[in-house]
Write an enzyme that holds these catalytic residues in place. Structure first.
Site, PDB file in Angstrom:
ATOM      1  N   GLU A 212       0.816  -1.216   0.000  1.00  0.00           N
ATOM      2  CA  GLU A 212       0.000   0.000   0.000  1.00  0.00           C
ATOM      3  C   GLU A 212       0.852   1.269   0.000  1.00  0.00           C
ATOM      4  OE1 GLU A 212      -2.521  -3.285   1.832  1.00  0.00           O
ATOM      5  OE2 GLU A 212      -0.455  -2.557   2.102  1.00  0.00           O
TER       6      GLU A 212
ATOM      7  N   PHE B 295     -11.927  -6.976  13.801  1.00  0.00           N
ATOM      8  CA  PHE B 295     -10.791  -7.428  12.994  1.00  0.00           C
ATOM      9  C   PHE B 295     -10.443  -6.379  11.943  1.00  0.00           C
ATOM     10  CE2 PHE B 295      -9.271  -9.750   9.169  1.00  0.00           C
ATOM     11  CZ  PHE B 295      -8.065 -10.193   9.682  1.00  0.00           C
ATOM     12  N   GLN B 296      -9.212  -5.987  11.936  1.00  0.00           N
ATOM     13  CA  GLN B 296      -8.663  -4.991  11.017  1.00  0.00           C
ATOM     14  C   GLN B 296      -9.373  -3.635  11.114  1.00  0.00           C
ATOM     15  OE1 GLN B 296      -8.284  -6.752   7.049  1.00  0.00           O
ATOM     16  NE2 GLN B 296      -6.257  -7.530   7.614  1.00  0.00           N
TER      17      GLN B 296
ATOM     18  N   LYS C  14     -17.907  -0.688   5.251  1.00  0.00           N
ATOM     19  CA  LYS C  14     -18.240  -1.772   4.333  1.00  0.00           C
ATOM     20  C   LYS C  14     -19.734  -1.816   4.026  1.00  0.00           C
ATOM     21  CE  LYS C  14     -16.913  -6.557   3.431  1.00  0.00           C
ATOM     22  NZ  LYS C  14     -16.172  -7.740   3.955  1.00  0.00           N
TER      23      LYS C  14
ATOM     24  N   MET D 204      24.251   8.842   3.020  1.00  0.00           N
ATOM     25  CA  MET D 204      24.128  10.160   3.632  1.00  0.00           C
ATOM     26  C   MET D 204      24.367  10.100   5.127  1.00  0.00           C
ATOM     27  SD  MET D 204      23.765  13.298   2.840  1.00  0.00           S
ATOM     28  CE  MET D 204      22.836  13.584   1.343  1.00  0.00           C
TER      29      MET D 204
END
Length: 569
Positions: A59, A121-122, A171, A484
């Site tokens: 993602e 969940f999630q 959802k 760096m």
């Protein structure tokens, strides 16, 4: 494009979302499916001929790809992610887009409304997490609210100073049926994207400019975002004022433009940095006085009057006090200023920058770009690749030494030719951003410079490049160090190289595993031919070049120092 439903026809919230995107002329989406956004992907199945979806491998890669797309096209980048870890994986890209003013609409799925606040969940509080790093965000729990939310999201993301917007959709809202009526947003209460320009500030700024003996213009990304490149050139041509660009302002004017005196900042050119404290007037045009530009702000341009042309009131007087603030889009304010300034030349003042250039060439550039001995340098590799592309590619960078070298030594002919992570400095940005850039402007060559450290942060996006067949040219400048950080350890921590040396995998084997042509160069004698093969390739190509392990980037303004303290060695 009219997708409005009539009579009793009902569609799902998911389909309403997709139709809303089509009404905003979206044709490309980056994303990764999951449970909470599954209804949207199911609806997308029937829209594949209108909405092209790119399945990234992470993602974070989706958001960076959307950033690359937005930066080169000027359009709003769009991406999808699911709830929980899918949404949290977008956070780095969203923050990056916020600080670099990149227009994005990030759409995340959320658990069903009855489960909100139950640690389902999630489930994660996407709105709470992203509120500090977005221009606006919203949780949508009703299908009927989706079109208006998307219209508002695109208006806010793209207007004024651009930035990211997050829309989190439950959802059940994705499943719910609704009629569809879409109206583009043109006004949001209490939101003023472009502040009013006060005419008296134009007069005051012109008076200061007309009396200036040693003025310098600082050109930022606001010129590119405002598509004010021609207005900038007209202003500079009339006034004869030397102009330096910021990291994100690169390509706002051609590299070989006679009034372009180079890059500002910690690793910018010697002249514009050291001359800052000799200026009597600074005209900041669409830039925000980042600390990498100013160094110690208390010792910055103390002899100069400051004119700040800016669209975001929050940036005025935040770091450097403006004697005159000209608010508004620079596309509008620059022509107003040009009308009232006097035609001028600053030949002697420009000559002083030339002397600085000569010193930098002698002390830094000749050794970096045209070395006579030793291993290969990043600067010489960048220079050869710039020449191979006739100085006319879109340059994407990751973050680190290679970023500064690419910014210093790649040349530009046209605007929107640099995609880099400026304010946040996100390692792992380069590869997915290059993918997005290439898909945004497939007619242009896109070349990304990456260090061996940053490459491994999003290396999985080689799979997306392979699947999309995007002809990205990838250059790994491999020094087996987090370069760096190592440079700072060398200069300021007595060479105590703690956790910066890398034991790297075989990048050639990995790249070939993804079906991408690859070549490794370890000796200077082989570099020219390899660069030519990469430049001529019509497909994606990875060129790995082994460079000096302990090479440094100079000039350098030490952190917290005055720009006058810039070091050439």
């Amino acid at each position: 494009m009219d997708y409005n439903t009539k009579g009793e026809e009902k569609i799902s919230g998911s389909e309403a979302l997709l139709r809303s995107l089509l009404c905003e002329d979206v044709d490309l989406i980056f994303g990764y499916p999951g449970g909470a956004i599954m209804p949207v992907y199911d609806a997308l199945y029937d829209y594949q001929d209108k909405l092209h979806h790119v399945l990234t491998r992470h993602e974070q890669g989706a958001v960076h790809a959307a950033q690359g797309y937005a930066r080169v096209t000027g359009k709003v980048g769009v991406c999808f992610a699911t709830s929980g870890p899918g949404a949290t994986n977008t956070v780095t890209g969203i923050a990056d887009a916020m600080i670099d003013s990149t227009p994005l609409v990030v759409i995340t799925g959320q658990v069903a409304s009855p489960l909100l606040g139950t640690d389902a969940f999630q489930e994660i509080d996407v709105i709470g997490i992203t509120q500090p790093i977005t221009k606006w965000n919203l949780l949508v729990k009703k299908a009927a609210d989706i079109p208006a939310a998307i219209a508002k999201a695109f208006y806010i993301a793209s207007s004024g100073r651009p930035g990211p917007v997050v829309i989190d959709i439950t959802k059940d809202a994705q499943f719910e049926l609704t009629s569809f009526n879409y109206k583009k947003e043109t006004l949001v209460r209490s939101y003023t994207p472009v502040p009013m320009t006060k005419p008296e500030t134009i007069v005051e700024a012109a008076e200061i400019i007309n009396n200036a003996k040693k003025p310098m213009a600082l050109v930022g990304q606001g010129v590119i975002l405002g598509e004010a490149e021609s207005e900038l050139k007209t202003f500079l041509d009339k006034t004869g004022i030397p102009a330096a660009w910021t990291l994100l302002g690169l390509s706002a004017m051609p590299s070989d433009y006679e009034l372009n005196v180079g890059m500002l900042g910690m690793h910018g050119n010697y002249g514009p940095n050291v001359k800052t404290n000799e200026c009597d007037v600074i005209i900041a045009i669409g830039m925000r006085f980042d600390d990498r530009v100013t160094g110690d702000a208390t010792k910055y341009a103390n002899n100069a009057k400051v004119i700040h042309l800016e669209i975001d009131p929050a940036e005025v007087n935040k770091i450097i006090k403006a004697d005159v603030a000209v608010m508004g889009s620079v596309k509008d304010t620059l022509p107003q200023l040009t009308k009232v300034v006097k035609p001028t030349t600053h030949t002697n003042w420009l000559a002083e920058f030339k002397k600085c250039d000569d010193l930098e060439i002698e002390k830094v550039i000749d050794a970096e770009v045209f070395p006579k001995q030793g291993g290969m340098n990043m600067g010489e590799v960048v220079n050869k690749i710039s020449e191979a592309f006739d100085h006319d590619a879109v340059v994407v960078t990751d973050v680190g030494q290679h970023q500064m070298m690419a910014s210093r030594y790649f040349k530009f002919k046209q605007s929107k030719s640099i995609v880099t992570s400026g304010g946040l400095g996100t390692m792992g940005f380069g590869l997915p951003a290059a993918l997005g850039a290439k898909l945004g402007v497939p007619e242009r060559e896109v070349c990304v410079f990456i260090g061996d450290g940053g490459f491994q942060m999003t290396i999985q996006e080689l799979g997306t490049i392979f699947q999309t067949k995007a002809a990205v040219k990838i250059v790994i400048l491999n020094n087996n160090f987090l370069g760096m950080v190592r440079q700072w350890q060398e200069l300021f921590f007595d060479r105590r190289y703690a956790s910066t040396e890398l034991c790297n995998p075989d990048f050639q084997m990995i790249t070939k595993g993804f079906g991408i042509e690859s070549e490794l160069v370890t000796e200077r004698k082989d570099l020219d031919a390899a660069v030519e093969r990469m430049a001529k390739s019509k497909e994606s190509f990875l060129l790995e070049v082994r460079v000096e392990k302990e090479g440094n980037v100079f000039p350098m303004v030490p952190s917290g120092s005055s720009v006058s303290d810039i070091r050439l060695e």
